[in-house]
Scaffold this active site. Sequence first.
Site, mmCIF file in Angstrom:
data_model
loop_
_atom_site.group_PDB
_atom_site.id
_atom_site.type_symbol
_atom_site.label_atom_id
_atom_site.label_comp_id
_atom_site.label_asym_id
_atom_site.label_seq_id
_atom_site.Cartn_x
_atom_site.Cartn_y
_atom_site.Cartn_z
ATOM 1 C CB SER A 90 -0.887 -0.002 1.248
ATOM 2 O OG SER A 90 -1.490 1.259 1.466
ATOM 3 C CE1 TYR A 134 -4.043 -2.014 5.140
ATOM 4 C CE2 TYR A 134 -3.307 0.258 4.864
ATOM 5 C CZ TYR A 134 -3.701 -0.946 4.317
ATOM 6 O OH TYR A 134 -3.752 -1.099 2.952
#
Length: 296
Positions: free
Chosen positions: A143, A156
Amino acid sequence: MPLVAQSQDKAVLVTGASSGIGQATALELDRSGFRVLASVRTAEAEARLRELASPRLEVLRIDLTKPDTISEAARIVETKVGDVGLWGLVNNAGVALTGPVEFLEPETWRQQFEVNFFGHVNLIRHFLPMLRKARGRVVNISSISGRVSPPYFGPYTCSKFALEALSDVLRVELRRFGIHVIVVEPGNTQTAIWERSRQFAEEKLEAWGEKLASLPREVRSIYEEDFDAMRRATDWMATSGRDVKTVVHTILRALSARRPKTRYPVGWQVKATFLIFRFLPDRLRDRVLCWALGLP
């Protein structure tokens, strides 16, 4: 871009194919002629995927938090691919757990890493012998948060940083076997992960509220303002991201290129962010990040 030979005889395992990037990737690879093995966690997700895919696509049940499902899936895949081996392992499955570090229980961090990191490590361990036979490739879906850490996304973004580091380690360790290790780094993408992240945060707010009430007024007001801003930012992420097809096509390139890149930032926004943040001093980076998220 030079491509590898025909895809028809190349088996690829895609994890997290219940929805979003994983499902779209499995379906596109299926249409492109790859032999697709797609993993989901539930019977409902398996039924949905079978309705959308061709009869060629094979569905496996893997829960990254349950090692026995990983070992059983490896046994099944090994019988299917035989001496040809596995061409690709697309580590896509993941969750996004969010909140202020001060109030996140250790269990939340463990849950995040069990899915987004330790589960992938276990998968890679089990499937490496098959990848070695095919001189295949590992595609880790990271990401923009794997290199840029937004506030309140601690679990995350830390899990994605760990996945990036794992990819660097594996790329060197597997070099002699002809196995490519590739990182795909999407930015904001229209998938259900952000809606699930928002729901998780909303569920936690009630519990956090009691703890916030015990804090000094000035500290409480700062958190409350940040929460409001992050709610708006997450809602924006859920509705304004890039089409998932952009990420899927990048994954297809990573699996098809004769000499794939080690990292694929997806979209000019991600590339520009990495370039700019590479040279900014840390405190200026923080100010830019707060401005981008609407934080006071």
